[in-house]
Design a protein around this motif. Structure first.
Motif, PDB file in Angstrom:
ATOM      1  N   GLN A   1       8.594 -15.406   5.897  1.00  0.00           N
ATOM      2  CA  GLN A   1       9.771 -15.573   5.482  1.00  0.00           C
ATOM      3  C   GLN A   1      10.607 -15.347   6.979  1.00  0.00           C
ATOM      4  O   GLN A   1      11.795 -16.314   7.204  1.00  0.00           O
ATOM      5  CB  GLN A   1      10.286 -14.831   4.587  1.00  0.00           C
TER       6      GLN A   1
ATOM      7  N   ARG B   1      12.674 -18.608   8.550  1.00  0.00           N
ATOM      8  CA  ARG B   1      14.215 -18.149   8.835  1.00  0.00           C
ATOM      9  C   ARG B   1      14.787 -18.617  10.172  1.00  0.00           C
ATOM     10  O   ARG B   1      15.657 -18.944  10.496  1.00  0.00           O
ATOM     11  CB  ARG B   1      14.711 -16.843   8.227  1.00  0.00           C
TER      12      ARG B   1
ATOM     13  N   PRO C   1      13.133 -10.082   8.510  1.00  0.00           N
ATOM     14  CA  PRO C   1      12.826 -10.181   7.176  1.00  0.00           C
ATOM     15  C   PRO C   1      13.510  -9.095   6.404  1.00  0.00           C
ATOM     16  O   PRO C   1      13.692  -8.128   6.629  1.00  0.00           O
ATOM     17  CB  PRO C   1      11.267  -9.992   7.057  1.00  0.00           C
TER      18      PRO C   1
END
Length: 408
Positions: free
Chosen positions: A306, A310, A403
């Protein structure tokens, strides 16, 4: 007593009238020189004087200033930082002869707060899309005749051969991550960072380098505090006997933009030897000015994925770092103690999450007999890896977007 006062007043008035008369005969450059010589706010005074000039008057003002000051006056003015900045402003608009005299003074002064940046007789064409601060000489750090950055060592190249060939150019067929080939310097972090930025935002690379059209290039880099600094280097590169640059180069020998960025980075750090073994947090900061964080890959794979996804979605570079243990990678063609660009993070129809990486060597890709790691089945250094394998085989990841679930 009153007569004495009157006589003194008359003398003062006459003197003032004489000075006024003389002033009207002086050029604006002469007046500016005398005001600057006496002022305690030299830089601001000179900047204001040029701001009130039409563009076609600025060179005349600068030349008259230099002519009136002469070498001795320029030397005196250059003894203080404020005076140096004032001279830098004059230098921006000076003609070839005046600029040459000012460079002589700069060399006599030795290390100064401002280094002059314009080559002999060069007129810089500033693209409209660049902010005016890009060409702020107060931020530039370059002397036109400064020698090239110190080489990595004295025995890794077969002499100097200036200019790649008559067809050498900054870009060939645009800007791509595939243009990056690491050379003899162990600066894999910077090479991986440049490739990552080129993949995410080629225009950022284009804005980083300005071709001065005189075989010099001005490169924007950033200090450890995130402040923009500008370095001008020439296109003369250390080369192998076969013509390949010793240091960074492109897959196409006549394309030199990777070498120009690396050369400016070496200039900033004081030589090619000094840019070895830098961390990715250092190189991301140096190229983009942005802060980044190193994260151990020992966190849950889904959370790391993630964070990588991102960061890339936000246009920020991501760099992977391998372990310093060659035995861990036996038969895999992963290089130990090496940085890789993370070019992508995606999920297939089966829910498997993949990381796409690139070796800055432009070759030598990860081998795994369980699945095809090649992205386009060509030897260009690009390969993919399951996120679980990535967490196991790479020690850490440097990225901008932390994260959210990971506690630091």
């Amino acid at each position: 007593m009153n007569q004495t006062i009157t006589n003194i007043s008359l003398i003062k008035a006459t003197t003032l009238a004489d000075r006024t008369s003389n002033t009207t005969q002086q050029t604006r450059g002469q007046i500016l020189w005398h005001k600057t010589n006496l002022s305690s706010e030299r830089e601001q005074l000179v900047k204001e004087a040029f701001s009130h000039c039409c563009s076609n008057e600025k060179q005349q003002l600068a030349d008259d200033f230099v002519k009136e000051a002469k070498r001795e006056g320029l030397n005196n003015l250059a003894e203080t930082p404020d005076g140096q900045y004032a001279l830098a402003e004059v230098y921006r608009h000076a003609s070839k002869d005046s600029a040459e005299l000012m460079r002589d003074v700069n060399r006599e002064q030795g290390s100064t707060a401002v280094n002059y940046t314009k080559g002999p007789g060069v007129t810089l064409n500033i693209p409209d899309f660049l902010p005016s601060t890009f060409y702020d000489p107060n931020n530039w750090d370059f002397t036109y005749d400064r020698p090239d950055p110190a080489p990595e060592s004295d025995d890794i190249y077969g002499g100097r051969d200036w200019g790649l060939d008559e067809n050498a150019q900054l870009y060939v067929n645009g800007i791509s991550y595939n243009d990056i080939r690491q050379g003899a310097v162990g600066d894999c972090s910077m090479m991986a960072t440049i490739a990552s930025v080129a993949s995410l935002n080629p225009n950022f690379i284009r804005d980083t380098i300005i071709d001065n059209h005189n075989d010099t290039y001005t490169v924007r880099l950033y200090s450890s505090h995130g402040n923009a600094k500008y370095f001008t280097v020439d296109g003369e590169l250390y080369r192998e006997p076969n013509g390949t640059p010793v240091y960074a180069h492109s897959g196409q020998l006549n394309e030199i933009w990777p070498a120009i960025i690396e050369k400016a980075y070496a200039e900033m750090e004081g030589g090619y030897t000094n840019i070895r073994n830098r961390t990715a947090t250092d190189t991301i900061r140096a190229l983009t000015g942005k802060r980044s964080d190193y994260i151990s890959n020992q966190i849950p794979a889904s959370i790391l994925y993630q964070g990588i996804h991102r960061s890339l979605a936000n246009g920020n570079p991501v760099i992977a770092s391998s372990y310093n243990d060659a035995s861990r990678y036996s038969g895999m063609q992963i290089v130990e103690y090496h940085s890789y660009s993370v070019l992508g993070a995606n999920e297939d129809n089966n829910g498997q999450q993949w990381i796409i990486l690139r070796n800055p060597w432009g070759e030598f890709e990860y081998l795994n007999s369980n699945y095809n790691t090649g992205v386009l089945n060509r030897n260009d250094g690009v390969f993919r890896m399951k996120i679980e394998d990535y967490c196991q085989l790479f020690q850490g990841t440097t990225l901008n977007s932390r994260p959210k679930q990971y506690k630091y």
